[in-house]
Enzyme design. Structure first.
Site, PDB file in Angstrom:
ATOM      1  N   ASP A 109       0.591   3.662   5.980  1.00 37.32           N
ATOM      2  CA  ASP A 109       0.778   3.307   4.574  1.00 37.32           C
ATOM      3  C   ASP A 109       0.514   4.487   3.631  1.00 37.32           C
ATOM      4  OD1 ASP A 109       1.616   0.723   4.953  1.00 37.32           O
ATOM      5  OD2 ASP A 109      -0.374  -0.143   4.840  1.00 37.32           O
ATOM      6  N   GLU A 158       1.475  -1.406   8.258  1.00 33.90           N
ATOM      7  CA  GLU A 158       0.654  -0.303   8.763  1.00 33.90           C
ATOM      8  C   GLU A 158       0.580  -0.192  10.302  1.00 33.90           C
ATOM      9  OE1 GLU A 158      -1.456   2.159   7.228  1.00 33.90           O
ATOM     10  OE2 GLU A 158      -1.623   2.721   9.324  1.00 33.90           O
ATOM     11  N   GLN A 199       0.783  -1.244   0.000  1.00 28.68           N
ATOM     12  CA  GLN A 199       0.000   0.000   0.000  1.00 28.68           C
ATOM     13  C   GLN A 199       0.815   1.295   0.000  1.00 28.68           C
ATOM     14  OE1 GLN A 199      -3.526   2.307   2.487  1.00 28.68           O
ATOM     15  NE2 GLN A 199      -3.205   0.189   2.947  1.00 28.68           N
ATOM     16  N   GLY A 238      -7.747  19.737  19.675  1.00 26.11           N
ATOM     17  CA  GLY A 238      -7.271  21.119  19.739  1.00 26.11           C
ATOM     18  C   GLY A 238      -7.888  21.843  20.910  1.00 26.11           C
ATOM     19  N   GLY A 239      -8.143  23.115  20.734  1.00 26.63           N
ATOM     20  CA  GLY A 239      -8.716  23.903  21.825  1.00 26.63           C
ATOM     21  C   GLY A 239     -10.229  23.786  21.895  1.00 26.63           C
TER      22      GLY A 239
HETATM   23  N1  CAO Z   1      12.032  -9.773  -9.169  1.00 33.17           N
HETATM   24  C1  CAO Z   1      12.808 -10.497  -8.344  1.00 33.17           C
HETATM   25  N2  CAO Z   1      12.795 -10.338  -6.998  1.00 33.17           N
HETATM   26  C2  CAO Z   1      11.926  -9.417  -6.499  1.00 33.17           C
HETATM   27  C3  CAO Z   1      11.110  -8.642  -7.317  1.00 33.17           C
HETATM   28  C4  CAO Z   1      11.174  -8.839  -8.718  1.00 33.17           C
HETATM   29  N3  CAO Z   1      10.422  -8.166  -9.569  1.00 33.17           N
HETATM   30  N4  CAO Z   1      10.389  -7.810  -6.529  1.00 33.17           N
HETATM   31  C5  CAO Z   1      10.760  -8.078  -5.265  1.00 33.17           C
HETATM   32  N5  CAO Z   1      11.676  -9.033  -5.233  1.00 33.17           N
HETATM   33  C6  CAO Z   1      12.353  -9.600  -4.065  1.00 33.17           C
HETATM   34  C7  CAO Z   1      13.194  -8.609  -3.320  1.00 33.17           C
HETATM   35  O1  CAO Z   1      14.386  -8.360  -3.984  1.00 33.17           O
HETATM   36  C8  CAO Z   1      13.363  -9.319  -1.983  1.00 33.17           C
HETATM   37  O2  CAO Z   1      14.385 -10.262  -2.101  1.00 33.17           O
HETATM   38  P1  CAO Z   1      15.482 -10.578  -0.953  1.00 33.17           P
HETATM   39  O3  CAO Z   1      14.843 -10.301   0.359  1.00 33.17           O
HETATM   40  O4  CAO Z   1      15.799 -12.012  -1.202  1.00 33.17           O
HETATM   41  O5  CAO Z   1      16.639  -9.710  -1.189  1.00 33.17           O
HETATM   42  C9  CAO Z   1      12.075 -10.137  -1.855  1.00 33.17           C
HETATM   43  O6  CAO Z   1      11.415 -10.017  -3.107  1.00 33.17           O
HETATM   44  C10 CAO Z   1      11.174  -9.722  -0.731  1.00 33.17           C
HETATM   45  O7  CAO Z   1      10.983  -8.328  -0.714  1.00 33.17           O
HETATM   46  P2  CAO Z   1      10.398  -7.609   0.576  1.00 33.17           P
HETATM   47  O8  CAO Z   1      11.328  -7.774   1.738  1.00 33.17           O
HETATM   48  O9  CAO Z   1      10.091  -6.219   0.230  1.00 33.17           O
HETATM   49  O10 CAO Z   1       9.022  -8.404   0.791  1.00 33.17           O
HETATM   50  P3  CAO Z   1       8.344  -9.022   2.086  1.00 33.17           P
HETATM   51  O11 CAO Z   1       7.038  -9.562   1.606  1.00 33.17           O
HETATM   52  O12 CAO Z   1       9.212  -9.962   2.811  1.00 33.17           O
HETATM   53  O13 CAO Z   1       8.055  -7.785   3.069  1.00 33.17           O
HETATM   54  C11 CAO Z   1       7.181  -5.628   3.648  1.00 33.17           C
HETATM   55  C12 CAO Z   1       6.989  -6.909   2.844  1.00 33.17           C
HETATM   56  C13 CAO Z   1       6.085  -4.673   3.271  1.00 33.17           C
HETATM   57  C14 CAO Z   1       7.086  -5.951   5.145  1.00 33.17           C
HETATM   58  C15 CAO Z   1       8.569  -5.036   3.320  1.00 33.17           C
HETATM   59  O14 CAO Z   1       8.648  -4.849   1.924  1.00 33.17           O
HETATM   60  C16 CAO Z   1       8.843  -3.708   4.002  1.00 33.17           C
HETATM   61  O15 CAO Z   1       9.116  -3.649   5.205  1.00 33.17           O
HETATM   62  N6  CAO Z   1       8.815  -2.620   3.221  1.00 33.17           N
HETATM   63  C17 CAO Z   1       9.173  -1.319   3.685  1.00 33.17           C
HETATM   64  C18 CAO Z   1       8.094  -0.740   4.530  1.00 33.17           C
HETATM   65  C19 CAO Z   1       6.791  -0.674   3.792  1.00 33.17           C
HETATM   66  O16 CAO Z   1       6.649  -0.115   2.737  1.00 33.17           O
HETATM   67  N7  CAO Z   1       5.768  -1.225   4.435  1.00 33.17           N
HETATM   68  C20 CAO Z   1       4.424  -0.963   4.010  1.00 33.17           C
HETATM   69  C21 CAO Z   1       3.847  -1.975   3.199  1.00 33.17           C
HETATM   70  S1  CAO Z   1       2.142  -1.595   3.078  1.00 33.17           S
HETATM   71  O17 CAO Z   1       1.520  -2.151   4.513  1.00 33.17           O
END
Ligand code: CAO
Length: 419
Positions: free
Chosen positions: A172, A140, A17, A251-252
């Protein structure tokens, strides 16, 4: 119609998001946003909370309108080469991967600058660079806890007491909106310097920015030891941290959510009633309590505060034979700040919101059509037209062709499963 962000090319490496909300808004205003997704699965929200089998979920469609979709496996050599080409030819790359993921993929900020010194790299992370929690992945509600929203929202006593999460996406979408401001600022900066830069917004910081009045309250509490606009004042004791204030006004202006006719069966038969200082006299007239205007116990905000909950109880008594709409129709004539508590159903069907484009219906290739939230920003010379979210990889071949790949090269990328 001229769309001011026409010509800005954005690599949308976002998911879930926070990032998608940012790039969607830039797409509404004319940017060419190419969503880069993993082949086969794409953004996880395509399949999360589906209401129709095998069709992109509303979670995805409502955050990815006006974009194009390119599937690309950026962990393959071929996929990396495509991404490198895109970086050379784009203005902005937006990402919200977990900490370090972009570096591990081989696209550190240093590397991106080598490829294109004009590139703006925009990132969302849970915590800012150098923060002791910088390694944490964040969603979030985690951000709401980390940014001060949860500790200051909810009830301070009784069975329902304890930190409370808001339904609004403070962590988000709010972070995405901050990032959009950062991107446009960096883009204007680039027009002056010719150089790109890295823009980062931490979800914790974006939540904290919305909670700044609570930080104000902490500073006041540190100085005076109490907060007179909180329901704890003056009958309860304050600790050394900002308490949760239930539905009190921040607020106030004292305010509270009050029951209206039908609250016993309708979970949203309520209004928010605000006792704005200068509106006291009209409030007395509206409630049929002219004697309150001259009663020393009611005349000033200071005099009212010790028994403010009794005043709200009297107003609730006045409301008991009025629906929330009838009540607001009476109060608006007296210029009293108030509003009904609207359900999502009411908002979805609200004629004014539909007329203004805040709620829009969008045709979609597979869903038929879907309702979504349109642009909350209104312009005199731009009416954002909301178009459907892309199907997974819908624009892969077209985008590759624009990048200069021949039909044979595109076929080879497909064969290598890089796209
Ligand atoms: N091709 C190949 N690999 C891909 C890719 C693509 N097109 N897109 C993503 N990936 C890979 C990434 O390189 C990553 O690989 P490694 O960890 O092996 O290096 C892997 O996918 C996982 O990516 P991620 O860590 O972003 O995904 P996750 O599902 O484990 O975590 C989230 C999700 C949201 C917790 C994490 O992305 C995060 O903390 N993001 C930053 C904060 C954020 O935006 N949070 C809000 C999300 S909305 O609630």
């Amino acid at each position: 119609m001229n769309k001011p962000l026409n010509g800005i090319k954005i690599i949308d490496f976002t998911h879930v998001q926070a990032g998608p909300a940012c790039t969607q808004m830039l797409a509404w205003f004319g940017a060419d946003v190419i969503k880069v997704e993993r082949p086969g699965s794409g953004d996880v929200t395509r399949s999360q909370l589906r209401d129709i089998p095998n069709v992109d979920a509303l979670y995805f469609t409502m955050l990815n309108s006006n974009k194009r979709s390119l599937t690309l496996d950026t962990k393959t050599a071929e996929g990396k080469a495509v991404l490198e080409k895109m970086i050379k030819e784009s203005d902005v790359m937006v990402e919200n991967f977990g900490p370090g993921a972009l570096d591990r993929m081989g696209f550190s900020w240093e590397r991106i600058q080598e490829i294109n010194p004009k590139m703006i790299l925009a990132s969302v992370k849970g915590f800012s660079d150098g923060h002791e929690y910088e390694d944490l992945k964040v969603y979030e509600n985690v951000a709401q806890c980390a940014g001060g929203a949860a500790s200051t929202t909810g009830w301070w006593k009784g069975e329902q007491s304890g930190p409370m999460i808001s339904a609004a996406a403070l962590g988000d979408t709010n972070t995405g909106m901050h990032l959009a401001i950062g991107i446009l600022t960096a883009y204007i900066g680039r027009q002056q310097t010719g150089k790109g830069q890295k823009v980062a917004v931490a979800m914790q910081d974006a939540v904290l920015n919305l909670c700044r009045v609570k930080m104000r309250d902490q500073l006041r509490l540190d100085t005076v030891g109490y907060l007179e606009e909180y329901p704890q004042y003056p009958h309860e004791t304050f600790s050394d941290v900002v308490p949760r204030g239930g539905n009190a006004g921040g607020g106030g202006q004292p305010g509270w959510i009050l029951k209206c006719k039908g609250w016993e069966t309708d979970p949203n038969a309520y209004i928010y009633f605000t006792i704005q200082g200068q509106a006291w006299s009209p409030i007395c007239d509206a409630l049929g309590k002219p004697e309150w205007k001259t009663d020393p116990l009611y005349m000033t905000p200071k005099a009212r505060q010790p028994h403010i909950m009794d005043i709200f109880a009297t107003i609730e008594d006045w409301l008991k034979d009025k629906t929330k709409y009838e009540a607001v129709d009476i109060l608006r004539k007296f210029d009293i700040p108030c509003a009904p508590v609207f359900s999502m159903k009411e908002l979805l069907h609200d004629k004014s919101l539909r007329a203004s484009g805040s709620i829009v219906e969008v045709p979609h290739k597979e869903r038929g059509s879907y309702w979504t939230v349109g642009s909350p920003i209104k312009f005199s010379d731009l009416k954002p037209e909301i178009t459907a979210s892309p199907l997974l990889g819908e624009h892969t071949d077209g985008v590759l062709a624009e990048l200069g790949y021949s039909a044979e090269q595109i076929a080879a990328l497909h064969a290598a499963k890089a796209v």
